[in-house]
Write a protein that holds these residues in place. Structure first.
Motif, PDB file in Angstrom:
ATOM      1  N   LYS A 116      -4.300  -2.579  17.830  1.00  0.00           N
ATOM      2  CA  LYS A 116      -4.546  -3.676  17.053  1.00  0.00           C
ATOM      3  C   LYS A 116      -4.777  -3.299  15.685  1.00  0.00           C
ATOM      4  O   LYS A 116      -5.684  -2.549  15.311  1.00  0.00           O
ATOM      5  CB  LYS A 116      -5.534  -4.615  17.467  1.00  0.00           C
ATOM      6  CG  LYS A 116      -5.669  -6.032  16.740  1.00  0.00           C
ATOM      7  CD  LYS A 116      -6.902  -6.894  17.301  1.00  0.00           C
ATOM      8  CE  LYS A 116      -7.061  -8.080  16.475  1.00  0.00           C
ATOM      9  NZ  LYS A 116      -8.152  -8.861  16.892  1.00  0.00           N
ATOM     10  N   VAL A 117      -3.993  -3.755  14.689  1.00  0.00           N
ATOM     11  CA  VAL A 117      -3.965  -3.310  13.222  1.00  0.00           C
ATOM     12  C   VAL A 117      -4.626  -4.570  12.362  1.00  0.00           C
ATOM     13  O   VAL A 117      -4.031  -5.759  12.421  1.00  0.00           O
ATOM     14  CB  VAL A 117      -2.684  -2.836  12.614  1.00  0.00           C
ATOM     15  CG1 VAL A 117      -2.826  -2.484  11.124  1.00  0.00           C
ATOM     16  CG2 VAL A 117      -2.153  -1.826  13.531  1.00  0.00           C
ATOM     17  N   LEU A 118      -5.616  -4.198  11.330  1.00  0.00           N
ATOM     18  CA  LEU A 118      -6.430  -5.163  10.369  1.00  0.00           C
ATOM     19  C   LEU A 118      -6.056  -4.268   9.239  1.00  0.00           C
ATOM     20  O   LEU A 118      -6.162  -3.118   8.990  1.00  0.00           O
ATOM     21  CB  LEU A 118      -7.666  -5.545  10.720  1.00  0.00           C
ATOM     22  CG  LEU A 118      -8.014  -6.297  12.128  1.00  0.00           C
ATOM     23  CD1 LEU A 118      -8.345  -5.051  13.038  1.00  0.00           C
ATOM     24  CD2 LEU A 118      -9.308  -6.998  11.901  1.00  0.00           C
ATOM     25  N   VAL A 119      -5.701  -5.107   8.206  1.00  0.00           N
ATOM     26  CA  VAL A 119      -5.493  -4.634   6.802  1.00  0.00           C
ATOM     27  C   VAL A 119      -6.321  -5.191   5.749  1.00  0.00           C
ATOM     28  O   VAL A 119      -6.503  -6.532   5.912  1.00  0.00           O
ATOM     29  CB  VAL A 119      -4.054  -4.319   6.555  1.00  0.00           C
ATOM     30  CG1 VAL A 119      -3.007  -3.437   7.362  1.00  0.00           C
ATOM     31  CG2 VAL A 119      -3.284  -5.795   6.270  1.00  0.00           C
ATOM     32  N   THR A 120      -6.513  -4.661   4.611  1.00  0.00           N
ATOM     33  CA  THR A 120      -7.034  -5.256   3.417  1.00  0.00           C
ATOM     34  C   THR A 120      -6.067  -5.152   2.438  1.00  0.00           C
ATOM     35  O   THR A 120      -5.225  -4.084   2.272  1.00  0.00           O
ATOM     36  CB  THR A 120      -8.223  -4.734   2.960  1.00  0.00           C
ATOM     37  OG1 THR A 120      -8.478  -3.264   2.594  1.00  0.00           O
ATOM     38  CG2 THR A 120      -9.567  -4.968   4.201  1.00  0.00           C
ATOM     39  N   ALA A 121      -5.698  -5.989   1.348  1.00  0.00           N
ATOM     40  CA  ALA A 121      -5.036  -5.942   0.403  1.00  0.00           C
ATOM     41  C   ALA A 121      -5.527  -6.968  -0.728  1.00  0.00           C
ATOM     42  O   ALA A 121      -6.232  -7.713  -0.238  1.00  0.00           O
ATOM     43  CB  ALA A 121      -3.657  -6.114   0.430  1.00  0.00           C
ATOM     44  N   GLY A 122      -4.950  -6.819  -1.994  1.00  0.00           N
ATOM     45  CA  GLY A 122      -5.585  -7.554  -3.171  1.00  0.00           C
ATOM     46  C   GLY A 122      -4.731  -8.892  -3.363  1.00  0.00           C
ATOM     47  O   GLY A 122      -4.953  -9.546  -4.483  1.00  0.00           O
ATOM     48  N   SER A 123      -3.752  -9.362  -2.447  1.00  0.00           N
ATOM     49  CA  SER A 123      -2.980 -10.151  -2.818  1.00  0.00           C
ATOM     50  C   SER A 123      -2.417 -10.760  -1.559  1.00  0.00           C
ATOM     51  O   SER A 123      -2.160 -10.242  -0.579  1.00  0.00           O
ATOM     52  CB  SER A 123      -1.778 -10.030  -3.820  1.00  0.00           C
ATOM     53  OG  SER A 123      -0.622  -9.302  -3.103  1.00  0.00           O
ATOM     54  N   ASP A 124      -2.333 -12.163  -1.447  1.00  0.00           N
ATOM     55  CA  ASP A 124      -1.439 -12.741  -0.477  1.00  0.00           C
ATOM     56  C   ASP A 124      -0.040 -12.273  -0.319  1.00  0.00           C
ATOM     57  O   ASP A 124       0.280 -12.212   1.120  1.00  0.00           O
ATOM     58  CB  ASP A 124      -1.528 -14.334  -0.326  1.00  0.00           C
ATOM     59  CG  ASP A 124      -2.951 -14.874  -0.403  1.00  0.00           C
ATOM     60  OD1 ASP A 124      -3.982 -14.172   0.004  1.00  0.00           O
ATOM     61  OD2 ASP A 124      -3.177 -15.876  -1.213  1.00  0.00           O
ATOM     62  N   ASP A 125       0.579 -12.100  -1.234  1.00  0.00           N
ATOM     63  CA  ASP A 125       1.971 -11.484  -0.885  1.00  0.00           C
ATOM     64  C   ASP A 125       2.021 -10.119  -0.315  1.00  0.00           C
ATOM     65  O   ASP A 125       2.875 -10.015   0.584  1.00  0.00           O
ATOM     66  CB  ASP A 125       2.519 -11.423  -2.455  1.00  0.00           C
ATOM     67  CG  ASP A 125       4.080 -10.950  -2.408  1.00  0.00           C
ATOM     68  OD1 ASP A 125       4.857 -11.550  -1.824  1.00  0.00           O
ATOM     69  OD2 ASP A 125       4.440  -9.828  -2.991  1.00  0.00           O
ATOM     70  N   LYS A 126       1.012  -9.244  -0.710  1.00  0.00           N
ATOM     71  CA  LYS A 126       1.048  -7.903  -0.135  1.00  0.00           C
ATOM     72  C   LYS A 126       0.714  -8.132   1.528  1.00  0.00           C
ATOM     73  O   LYS A 126       1.262  -7.559   2.225  1.00  0.00           O
ATOM     74  CB  LYS A 126       0.225  -7.034  -0.690  1.00  0.00           C
ATOM     75  CG  LYS A 126       0.664  -6.553  -1.880  1.00  0.00           C
ATOM     76  CD  LYS A 126      -0.279  -5.378  -2.576  1.00  0.00           C
ATOM     77  CE  LYS A 126       0.170  -4.541  -3.670  1.00  0.00           C
ATOM     78  NZ  LYS A 126      -0.638  -3.572  -4.360  1.00  0.00           N
TER      79      LYS A 126
END
Length: 325
Positions: free
Chosen positions: A166-176
């Motif tokens: 199960k993969v969770l990710v962080t990023a700095g934009s909703d587009d990413k």
């Protein structure tokens, strides 16, 4: 040959294209005529003067490339002139040719173009050696990736999903984050809008995640510890936010946590060869089956290396940036 050299530590403008001597294939080495090279954050750190090449490595930046075998050294039997390959490097990728130990050379995966194959070796070896060979991520476990839109992140999402995590990710934009979800991530967390620890706890029923791949370092360390499950493993591959952080040792002891880190570039040739073989065995089939795709954001000519570094540092890209020769 033409190559990009670093003309004193500084900004992207210190990257200059110059004539340098052609490389020669030593014993156990091949020379590759380069078609494309991929950028990595380590290239930026080297350019800034913060990440000198290991002893014996080329001063030319570039940790992965693709091309054709131009010559082979004594003792090399697995490759011949004209073979299409992609290569894990200690340096030297921003050039027309590079010499490299033959054990660090991959065949181009079926279904991937020779150009795009440049984006695979460094990320594949980094992710597989850290998350699977060291942290032993298993089917059914949960995995948090910081920087899901990076070259490492886009690759890690796909290989982890292919192996049943199960993969969770962080990023700095909703587009990413939208693009990360399209690649297969189960949960996207905009770190500018919400606390990733609270979201991780909510998505895992309060348990926390089993494995975290971190690129930020110091500022994320306390929160990463809180976000880990019992027997959780935290792996650091970069320190973009800082190098000195505090850790709650009671949490480490009582919840049996593992906190570790490693760089790939300075490892011995034999160890890199072992990692290459593990990647060929476990990752190449997933690429050739279409379960892991090469994500390319931008392609620029070698002479525009400065511009490519500007794009990378702006962090607006999604996936890998290539330089073509």
């Amino acid at each position: 040959m033409k190559a990009i050299v670093i003309d004193g530590a500084g900004g992207p403008e210190v990257l200059k294209i110059k004539e340098v001597p052609d490389p020669k294939a030593g014993d156990g080495e091949v020379v590759v005529k380069i078609v494309a090279a991929a950028l990595n954050r380590a290239d930026v750190m080297q350019r800034q003067g913060n990440y000198p090449p290991p002893a014996g490595a080329s001063l030319i930046p570039g940790l992965e490339c693709s091309g054709t075998i131009d010559s082979v050294g004594h003792g090399v039997t697995q490759w011949k002139v004209g073979d299409e390959v992609c290569v894990l490097l200690g340096g030297g990728g921003y050039a027309e040719k590079v010499n490299v130990p033959a054990v660090q050379v991959f065949p181009v995966p079926k279904g991937v173009s020779l150009r795009d194959a440049a984006a695979i070796p460094e990320v594949a070896c980094t992710v597989w050696s850290t998350i699977f060979m060291t942290c032993h991520l298993k089917q059914g476990e949960s995995f948090l990736i910081h920087g899901g839109g990076s070259g490492i992140g886009t690759f890690a999402i796909q290989i982890a999903k292919a192996k049943g995590a199960k993969v969770l990710v962080t990023a700095g934009s909703d587009d990413k984050l939208k693009k990360c979800l399209e690649l297969g991530a189960d949960v996207g967390i905009n770190y500018k809008k919400e606390d990733f620890v609270e979201r991780v706890k909510a998505e895992t029923g309060g348990k926390g995640v089993d494995v975290i791949l971190d690129i930020m370092g110091a500022p994320y360390l306390p929160r990463n510890i809180k976000a880990l499950a019992i027997d959780g493993r935290l792996f650091h591959i970069a320190t973009q936010g800082g190098t000195i952080g505090e850790i709650d040792l009671n949490a480490v002891i009582y919840r049996r946590l593992t906190v570790t880190g490693a760089g790939l570039r300075a490892r011995e040739t034999d160890k890199k060869g072992e990692i290459v073989q593990e990647v060929l065995k476990n990752v190449w089939p997933e690429i050739e089956a279409g379960k892991v795709k090469v994500i390319i954001d931008d392609v620029l000519p070698l002479a525009n290396a400065s511009k490519a570094h500007e794009v990378l540092e702006a962090s607006t890209h999604f996936g890998k940036i290539l330089l073509t020769v």
